[in-house]
Design an enzyme around this catalytic site. Structure first.
Site, mmCIF file in Angstrom:
data_model
loop_
_atom_site.group_PDB
_atom_site.id
_atom_site.type_symbol
_atom_site.label_atom_id
_atom_site.label_comp_id
_atom_site.label_asym_id
_atom_site.label_seq_id
_atom_site.Cartn_x
_atom_site.Cartn_y
_atom_site.Cartn_z
ATOM 1 N N SER A 459 27.248 137.638 -98.837
ATOM 2 C CA SER A 459 26.687 136.124 -98.685
ATOM 3 C C SER A 459 25.576 135.989 -99.082
ATOM 4 C CB SER A 459 26.478 136.338 -96.997
ATOM 5 O OG SER A 459 25.738 135.039 -96.635
ATOM 6 N N TYR A 472 23.066 140.102 -89.396
ATOM 7 C CA TYR A 472 23.939 139.401 -90.394
ATOM 8 C C TYR A 472 23.418 139.604 -91.861
ATOM 9 C CZ TYR A 472 26.945 136.243 -92.420
ATOM 10 O OH TYR A 472 28.165 135.667 -93.475
#
Length: 591
Positions: A459, A472
């Site tokens: 990501s 995350y």
């Protein structure tokens, strides 16, 4: 069963009276496969290959003239490829007089078989020919001289020139007296013998105890053929036998482009490129045996494997046709769109997700549009489950050629507001799932030996920190670094690895994201903030289909890192040139 019998079972007399030592193993009732070695090896070269052939095939090996127990004729003229072809003819005529044989040959042994195949009736005696780093002399000479005659085509000319120069070492090996003496002394050194075969593990190196003497006696193959090949003039004959080329892309002597014109003279041609050096029968025995099994199945009328379909020269196919792709987290979002994209490009899919209904819907949609997909339920955080999944998929469908480790979950909340078990769950799925997928499938890709590709979905958060996304961001940063480390390790086996770093992508991730808010902020605040983020993602109008498109492009081009979306590119550049600026943005709160 020992890989090498202690002594030859019999001798065969060649056309000129030379005696050829024969070694036979395997299934006496099976089809015959003949293994032919090159220089400076002996029949021992195939020790790593024989065990995986012996159950099905009757395996016949022999020592070329000048090697082992075979005769060592003194005249240089007794070592031409015509004599090598005579030896091969004598072997198959004596050991398989009534049935055609399959052939696997390397180096000069392969060149000798090519010479045999130019003879009348050869197509009735050879069922299939798998050639490894041993091109036809006629074809190679045509490639070199044909290219050198076309200087107005720079690429063709340069490749022909380089290939010709790569073979000039043969001049030194053609010097009488000096070459045999030097080679005998050189190959008496364990260090030189070890260095000769590059970085092959010691347990895979198979040399005869007489290597030094064999090399000195059989080096006459160079003066017998090098100058003669380039001076004789005859049309390049068409070969009426199914031929499979195993092309070693790192062979310093026979370059991959030396086989570019082979299809002109071989109507039934298959080609497999592997990342290996000249001595691939030692380094990649599993590739050799699999190629023989697959080719024998094909010529015997069996269903061709995906590898054979991909290898068939001249066969039209879609961009990812005859390719097996495994995608985790394929029940929605990026995973589902990636599966759809690969299916549209011709791939067969293995799709998995923790949500059974969702992954079955993905497979059904692929099937409804004419594709093939096999759905599985999988929790990628469970290492044992992933290993069992990889074993089942490999057994039922084969080792996937491309593996997309996509499954992941979202999480928002400051580190101190996040329960330990929730933080661990994010790491187990987002990072641990990638680790598990890379370990189980990566090992199988390396063991298969024919390359492949792994895609790890990280990501933009891997390099763009935010205090409200500590779990995350940490999981994606770990995925990013693992991929960087593993990429270098897998490259030696020809397995590519791409790290995909999406930016703000409009998927259902906000719906499935767990939010941990400070104690002074209630559920209403969290729900309101979640709704705002969903609207922001929707307004972004950047869907998972764009990520899927980037994945296919990156696999095709073997790109190491691929940010997706403008903000992902911008932050990636910023992380490299002004990391402190990104650290300052970490103060922004998501909730």
């Amino acid at each position: 069963m020992p890989a090498t019998p202690q002594a030859p079972q019999q001798f065969v007399e060649s056309a000129d009276g030379a005696r050829i030592a024969i070694y036979e193993q395997g299934n006496p009732d099976g089809p015959t496969v003949v293994l032919v070695h090159g220089w400076p090896d002996s029949h021992v070269l195939w020790d790593g290959v024989v065990p995986s052939l012996a159950e099905r095939f009757r395996v016949v090996r022999y020592d070329n003239r000048g090697v082992g127990m075979s005769s060592a004729p003194k005249p240089v003229s007794a070592h031409t490829m015509e004599r090598y072809a005579d030896d091969f003819a004598a072997v198959i005529g004596e050991l398989s007089p009534g049935a055609p044989v399959h052939v696997l040959a390397h180096d000069w042994g392969s060149a000798g078989v090519w010479e045999y195949l130019t003879r009348p009736g050869a197509g009735d005696r050879v069922a299939s020919f798998t050639s490894v780093s041993g091109p036809s002399q006629d074809q190679l000479a045509d490639f070199i001289f044909g290219g050198l005659r076309r200087p107005w085509r720079p690429r063709t000319f340069l490749r022909a020139l380089v290939q010709g120069l790569r073979l000039t070492y043969m001049v030194l090996f053609s010097i009488p007296v000096l070459a045999p003496l030097t080679l005998r002394l050189a190959f008496s050194s364990a260090a030189i013998r070890r260095n000769m075969v590059d970085n092959i593990p010691a347990e895979k190196i198979h040399h005869s105890a007489k290597l030094a003497a064999d090399a000195a006696h059989s080096v006459k193959v160079y003066p017998a053929n090098y100058f003669r090949t380039y001076s004789r003039k005859r049309p390049v004959p068409v070969i009426d036998v199914p031929v499979q080329l195993i092309v070693n892309t790192q062979d310093p002597f026979v370059r991959p482009y030396g086989f570019e014109q082979t299809a002109r003279w071989v109507p039934r041609l298959w080609r497999r490129d592997i990342k290996a050096g000249h001595f691939s029968p030692m380094s990649h025995p599993q590739v050799m045996s699999a190629a023989v099994h697959d080719f024998a199945d094909l010529v015997d009328g069996g269903r061709p494997s995906r590898a054979m379909l991909r290898a068939q020269v001249g066969r039209p196919r879609e961009e990812f046709g005859d390719t097996l792709v495994a995608v985790t987290g394929a029940g929605s979002g990026i995973g589902r769109e990636t599966a759809y994209a690969f299916a549209r490009a011709g791939a067969e899919l293995v799709v998995s997700d923790i949500d059974e209904a969702a992954v079955k819907e993905t497979a059904a949609q692929i099937a409804a549009h004419g594709g093939r997909a096999h759905p599985y339920v999988l929790d990628v955080a469970d290492a044992h489950a992933v290993e069992a999944f990889a074993e089942r998929v490999s057994a039922e469908h084969g080792v996937p050629d491309i593996v997309v480790n996509n499954a992941g979950i979202g999480h928002a909340g400051a580190f101190l507001d996040t329960p330990a078990e929730q933080f661990d769950r994010v790491m187990d799925v987002n990072f641990g799932g990638v680790v598990n997928g890379c370990r189980s499938f990566g090992r199988r890709l390396v063991e298969r030996g024919t390359g492949g590709h792994i895609v790890n979905i990280a990501s933009m958060a891997a390099y763009a920190p935010l205090q409200s996304l500590s779990a995350y961001c940490s999981s994606k940063a770990a995925t990013f670094m693992l991929s960087d480390c593993l990429r270098a390790e897998l490259d030696a086996a020809g397995v590519g690895l791409t790290t995909i770093c999406p930016g703000v992508i409009n998927t259902n991730i906000i719906d499935t994201t767990r939010f941990n808010a400070p104690a002074d902020r209630g559920d209403e605040h969290v729900e309101g903030r979640q709704g705002q983020l969903k609207k922001a993602f929707a307004l972004r109008h950047y869907g998972p289909d764009k990520v899927a498109k980037a994945i296919l492009s990156s696999v095709k081009k073997n790109k190491p890192i691929r940010p997706v979306a403008p903000e992902a590119h911008a932050f990636y550049g910023l992380a490299r040139v002004a990391p402190q600026a990104l650290r300052s943005t970490a103060r922004v709160r998501v909730i």
